[in-house]
Write a protein that holds these residues in place. Structure first.
Motif, PDB file in Angstrom:
ATOM      1  N   GLU A 101     -81.549  64.061  64.301  1.00  0.00           N
ATOM      2  CA  GLU A 101     -82.091  63.000  64.610  1.00  0.00           C
ATOM      3  C   GLU A 101     -81.396  61.799  63.824  1.00  0.00           C
ATOM      4  N   LYS A 102     -82.069  61.651  62.987  1.00  0.00           N
ATOM      5  CA  LYS A 102     -82.413  60.576  62.360  1.00  0.00           C
ATOM      6  C   LYS A 102     -81.137  60.409  61.622  1.00  0.00           C
ATOM      7  N   ARG A 103     -80.402  61.728  61.111  1.00  0.00           N
ATOM      8  CA  ARG A 103     -79.223  61.859  60.241  1.00  0.00           C
ATOM      9  C   ARG A 103     -78.416  60.718  60.889  1.00  0.00           C
ATOM     10  N   LEU A 104     -78.251  61.304  62.308  1.00  0.00           N
ATOM     11  CA  LEU A 104     -76.895  61.639  63.529  1.00  0.00           C
ATOM     12  C   LEU A 104     -77.233  59.005  63.290  1.00  0.00           C
ATOM     13  N   LEU A 105     -78.381  59.231  63.545  1.00  0.00           N
ATOM     14  CA  LEU A 105     -78.587  57.134  63.985  1.00  0.00           C
ATOM     15  C   LEU A 105     -78.746  56.468  63.258  1.00  0.00           C
ATOM     16  N   ARG A 106     -78.275  57.613  61.827  1.00  0.00           N
ATOM     17  CA  ARG A 106     -78.108  56.627  60.424  1.00  0.00           C
ATOM     18  C   ARG A 106     -76.553  56.413  60.429  1.00  0.00           C
ATOM     19  N   HIS A 107     -75.933  57.015  60.305  1.00  0.00           N
ATOM     20  CA  HIS A 107     -74.405  56.865  60.609  1.00  0.00           C
ATOM     21  C   HIS A 107     -74.452  56.273  62.277  1.00  0.00           C
ATOM     22  N   ALA A 126     -63.891  55.668  73.485  1.00  0.00           N
ATOM     23  CA  ALA A 126     -64.224  55.253  71.903  1.00  0.00           C
ATOM     24  C   ALA A 126     -65.602  55.063  71.578  1.00  0.00           C
ATOM     25  N   GLU A 127     -66.434  55.432  72.367  1.00  0.00           N
ATOM     26  CA  GLU A 127     -67.798  55.894  71.851  1.00  0.00           C
ATOM     27  C   GLU A 127     -67.915  57.652  71.547  1.00  0.00           C
ATOM     28  N   LEU A 128     -67.329  58.355  72.563  1.00  0.00           N
ATOM     29  CA  LEU A 128     -67.093  59.647  71.849  1.00  0.00           C
ATOM     30  C   LEU A 128     -66.410  59.570  70.571  1.00  0.00           C
ATOM     31  N   THR A 129     -65.348  59.456  70.286  1.00  0.00           N
ATOM     32  CA  THR A 129     -64.977  58.670  69.253  1.00  0.00           C
ATOM     33  C   THR A 129     -65.967  58.596  67.471  1.00  0.00           C
ATOM     34  N   ARG A 130     -67.180  57.844  68.271  1.00  0.00           N
ATOM     35  CA  ARG A 130     -68.224  57.497  67.337  1.00  0.00           C
ATOM     36  C   ARG A 130     -68.747  58.767  66.990  1.00  0.00           C
ATOM     37  N   LEU A 131     -69.202  59.181  68.153  1.00  0.00           N
ATOM     38  CA  LEU A 131     -70.023  60.519  68.195  1.00  0.00           C
ATOM     39  C   LEU A 131     -69.553  61.385  67.319  1.00  0.00           C
ATOM     40  N   ASP A 132     -68.252  61.721  66.932  1.00  0.00           N
ATOM     41  CA  ASP A 132     -67.765  62.749  66.721  1.00  0.00           C
ATOM     42  C   ASP A 132     -67.691  62.478  65.096  1.00  0.00           C
ATOM     43  N   GLU A 133     -67.631  61.219  64.650  1.00  0.00           N
ATOM     44  CA  GLU A 133     -67.039  60.822  63.662  1.00  0.00           C
ATOM     45  C   GLU A 133     -68.838  61.243  63.337  1.00  0.00           C
ATOM     46  N   SER A 134     -69.698  60.713  63.786  1.00  0.00           N
ATOM     47  CA  SER A 134     -70.887  60.523  63.182  1.00  0.00           C
ATOM     48  C   SER A 134     -71.717  62.404  63.423  1.00  0.00           C
ATOM     49  N   ILE A 135     -71.024  62.901  64.098  1.00  0.00           N
ATOM     50  CA  ILE A 135     -71.199  64.113  63.620  1.00  0.00           C
ATOM     51  C   ILE A 135     -71.342  65.145  62.224  1.00  0.00           C
ATOM     52  N   ALA A 136     -69.536  64.445  62.254  1.00  0.00           N
ATOM     53  CA  ALA A 136     -68.535  65.154  60.906  1.00  0.00           C
ATOM     54  C   ALA A 136     -69.315  64.544  59.801  1.00  0.00           C
ATOM     55  N   ALA A 137     -69.563  63.582  59.449  1.00  0.00           N
ATOM     56  CA  ALA A 137     -70.015  61.981  58.665  1.00  0.00           C
ATOM     57  C   ALA A 137     -71.420  63.250  58.182  1.00  0.00           C
ATOM     58  N   GLN A 182     -75.713  74.684  61.814  1.00  0.00           N
ATOM     59  CA  GLN A 182     -75.505  75.094  63.303  1.00  0.00           C
ATOM     60  C   GLN A 182     -76.391  74.566  64.547  1.00  0.00           C
ATOM     61  N   MET A 183     -77.282  74.044  63.423  1.00  0.00           N
ATOM     62  CA  MET A 183     -77.612  72.804  64.878  1.00  0.00           C
ATOM     63  C   MET A 183     -76.872  71.625  65.279  1.00  0.00           C
ATOM     64  N   LEU A 184     -75.975  71.335  64.226  1.00  0.00           N
ATOM     65  CA  LEU A 184     -76.165  69.683  64.506  1.00  0.00           C
ATOM     66  C   LEU A 184     -74.401  70.078  65.525  1.00  0.00           C
ATOM     67  N   GLN A 185     -73.838  71.216  65.204  1.00  0.00           N
ATOM     68  CA  GLN A 185     -72.034  71.598  65.525  1.00  0.00           C
ATOM     69  C   GLN A 185     -72.328  72.691  66.925  1.00  0.00           C
ATOM     70  N   ASP A 186     -73.970  73.152  67.218  1.00  0.00           N
ATOM     71  CA  ASP A 186     -73.653  73.539  68.714  1.00  0.00           C
ATOM     72  C   ASP A 186     -72.536  72.666  69.454  1.00  0.00           C
ATOM     73  N   ARG A 187     -72.686  74.034  70.455  1.00  0.00           N
ATOM     74  CA  ARG A 187     -71.352  73.481  71.416  1.00  0.00           C
ATOM     75  C   ARG A 187     -71.973  72.465  72.651  1.00  0.00           C
ATOM     76  N   ARG A 188     -73.313  73.752  72.982  1.00  0.00           N
ATOM     77  CA  ARG A 188     -73.888  73.336  74.159  1.00  0.00           C
ATOM     78  C   ARG A 188     -74.850  72.177  73.750  1.00  0.00           C
ATOM     79  N   LEU A 189     -74.378  70.949  72.521  1.00  0.00           N
ATOM     80  CA  LEU A 189     -76.153  69.805  72.335  1.00  0.00           C
ATOM     81  C   LEU A 189     -74.604  68.889  72.381  1.00  0.00           C
ATOM     82  N   HIS A 190     -73.262  69.823  72.048  1.00  0.00           N
ATOM     83  CA  HIS A 190     -71.941  68.489  71.808  1.00  0.00           C
ATOM     84  C   HIS A 190     -71.849  68.002  73.070  1.00  0.00           C
ATOM     85  N   ASP A 191     -71.898  69.408  74.193  1.00  0.00           N
ATOM     86  CA  ASP A 191     -71.378  69.142  75.587  1.00  0.00           C
ATOM     87  C   ASP A 191     -72.208  68.535  75.912  1.00  0.00           C
TER      88      ASP A 191
END
Ligand code: PEP
Ligand code: MG
Length: 580
Positions: free
Chosen positions: A136-142, A40-51, A80-89
């Motif tokens: 970071e702030k954007r993601l945290l806000r979401h 569920a936490e991984l889903t939250r992460l993906d949703e926040s990245i998408a938002a 680009q940074m936000l969607q970077d594969r390495r960051l996501h991994d």
């Protein structure tokens, strides 16, 4: 392990888990997930990245339309940074393997990247680091959304690390949970520092930027005696500081035994020790520490801890609580000292470019008589419940004092007409905290019943140095010979006319100055309640001729450094176990 040097503003040592409040006030605790919450936490992460991504894309389109593609490029880089594969991994691995919450993983990973950029030379690198903080702030806000936690919602013991805390934020910290704090901003005489002392928690301010170096949940040491902050301490350092915490406890227990003894010098001169308070509840602490009254009640804090202006009844309730708790002992209530760094949550009259020299304190109340009258009426009404005295702050000219007294007389007349009882012989005093007041003391002595020297402001106005500014903090010191001369002048002028004079600035609660002030003739000190036992111990360990000899010697010195050295030498000779 990393050491930061800041300004020591409230003594003691605190060791504990940090929470970080950055510029936007995000709180990022280290949270662990139960095993079954990982997916569920991984889903939250993906949703926040998408938002966050669609938000950035929208910005990119808007900017491209209005300003062209060149300006929109920055948002493409963010995407680009936000969607970077390495960051996501990396984030996924933290959540999956270490069971960190999504917030904590985001904050930890992105701050580490930002730190790498910050360590590289050049403006472009600093900009990249800023871009990462932005993401970071954007993601945290979401991620945090409605769950964004504030300072008022603490539920466990923590050390607060913040960019800045206003005096009202500090005033609202829960002493139950906040064990200490550090701020990147702030100077030695700020009201944030004063409130930290009142709360009796170790605090360090003015460290400069460091919040990118630390994440919530890490162990931190705050050394409020030496202005040190230690991040990621090693075992040896932790052990040393734990020992210091024990030593502090020992000394406090030893001082406890002085509670009911008078603050008399060895040769029998009585010294009056009074308490400084900001909140009515502190009156009890003054009682517990054996104070002989309250020498300064900073009533403006009634305005700082609420969103609407207090009514006359609110004032009366607060004042009665204090006078009743003090059971007939004198209580000096200072009229509102709002403005400068003490700004309430509701709108203030002016937006000031130079607030410490502006519409502050008595100047503000004389301009906004509604505020002033409400408060004076309340003080008069409360005067029948105890031994209440009124003191005006920041008096700069005689005319100002006379106008303030006139408003007080008007309030008395009004109450008379309404048939409301009050103390007709109420004593009226003034703060001596502006050099002009010292220079005019021979006139002021004719017009008030008592004085209190406010060194926090006297230092800043005598030396033209902002009490809140860390960059000029080394100049901000009561040990400057010019400040000492002003203090001596004020004491002598009051004594000449037998007018009581006390000191309620932080200098009076600093053990380094006790002997000097006694030697200059001061016999009344108004201090933070926690300092009463320590100052009492010094009073009980000295004779007046000994202090006079020291004062005479110190007053010949040229610099604050020489003054401090002489005072420290004398104090350590006299009381070798005194922490300095
Ligand atoms: C002072 O200036 O020394 C003082 C006691 O007042 P405040 O710190 O509230 O300005
Ligand atoms: Mg002041």
């Amino acid at each position: 392990m990393q050491r930061l040097q800041g300004i020591a503003v409230s003594p003691g040592v605190a060791i504990g888990e940090a929470i970080v409040f950055d510029h936007e006030g995000f709180r990022i605790p280290r949270r662990f997930l139960p095993r079954d919450a990982v997916e569920a936490e991984l889903t939250r992460l993906d949703e926040s990245i998408a938002a966050a991504a669609s938000e950035i894309d929208l910005n990119r389109q808007r900017v491209a339309e209005q300003l062209g593609d060149d300006y929109a490029a920055i948002f493409s880089a963010h995407l680009q940074m936000l969607q970077d594969r390495r960051l996501h991994d990396e984030l996924e691995q933290m959540i999956r393997d270490r069971h960190y919450s999504a917030e904590y993983s985001v904050s930890r990973a992105l701050r580490r990247y930002a730190k790498v950029f910050l360590s590289l030379e050049g403006d472009t690198m600093a900009e990249r680091a800023n871009d990462i903080f932005d993401i970071e702030k954007r993601l945290l806000r979401h991620l945090l959304g409605q769950r964004r936690e504030g300072l008022g919602e603490l539920t466990s013991e923590v050390l607060i690390l913040a960019h800045n805390l206003t005096p009202s934020e500090t005033a609202n910290l829960s002493p139950e949970f906040v064990r200490g704090f550090v701020t990147e901003m702030g100077g030695p005489g700020s009201h944030t520092a004063i409130v930290a002392e009142a709360l009796d928690i170790p605090a360090v301010v003015g460290t400069g930027p460091f919040l990118t170096e630390v994440s919530g949940g890490e162990t931190v040491i705050i050394d409020g005696d030496h202005g040190l902050v230690i991040l990621q301490p090693d075992e040896e350092t932790l052990a040393r500081y734990r020992h210091e915490v024990d030593e502090h406890r020992h000394l406090a227990a030893k001082l406890e035994t002085l509670r009911d003894l008078p603050a008399d010098t060895l040769d029998g001169h009585h010294v009056t020790l009074l308490g400084n308070i900001e909140f009515p509840a502190e009156a009890k602490q003054c009682q517990e520490r054996g104070s002989e009254g309250i020498g300064l009640y900073r009533t403006e804090f009634l305005y700082l801890s609420r969103d609407v202006q207090p009514s006359e009844e609110d004032h009366v309730l607060a004042y009665n609580e204090v006078t009743q708790a003090m059971q007939g002992l004198p209580v000096v209530m200072r009229t509102l000292d709002l403005g400068a760094d003490k700004i309430p949550n509701f709108p203030m009259p002016e937006d000031e470019p130079n607030p410490f020299l502006g519409l502050r304190s008595i100047r503000l109340t004389l301009k906004h008589l509604d505020l002033f009258r409400t408060q004076l009426r309340a003080m008069l009404r409360a005067s029948t419940s105890g031994n209440l005295r009124i003191m005006f702050p920041l008096i700069t000219t005689l005319i100002e004092l006379r106008r303030a007294k006139m408003v007080l007389s008007d309030a008395m007349e009004d109450l008379d007409e309404e048939g409301i009882d009050f103390d007709r012989n109420i004593q009226v005093g003034m703060m001596v905290e502006v050099p002009s007041a010292v220079l005019m003391m021979d006139r002021f002595v004719e017009e008030v019943d008592f004085f209190s020297i406010g060194t926090n402001d006297l230092v800043q106005y005598a030396l033209a140095v902002d009490r809140n500014n860390k960059d000029v903090a080394s100049l901000y010191t009561a040990s400057d010979p010019a400040v000492l001369r002003l203090i001596r002048m004020a004491i002598n002028a009051a004594k000449k006319r037998d007018k009581p004079i006390s000191m309620c600035g932080q200098m009076s609660g600093n053990p380094q100055y006790t002997m000097l002030l006694l030697g200059l003739g001061l016999r009344s000190f108004s201090i933070v309640p926690a300092a009463i036992p320590e100052i009492k111990r010094i009073c009980r360990s000295v004779t007046i001729p000994q202090c006079e000899e020291l004062a005479e010697r110190v007053m010949t010195l040229d610099s604050s450094r020489d003054v401090k050295t002489a005072l420290l030498e004398e104090l350590t000779r006299l009381l070798p176990d005194q922490p300095v």
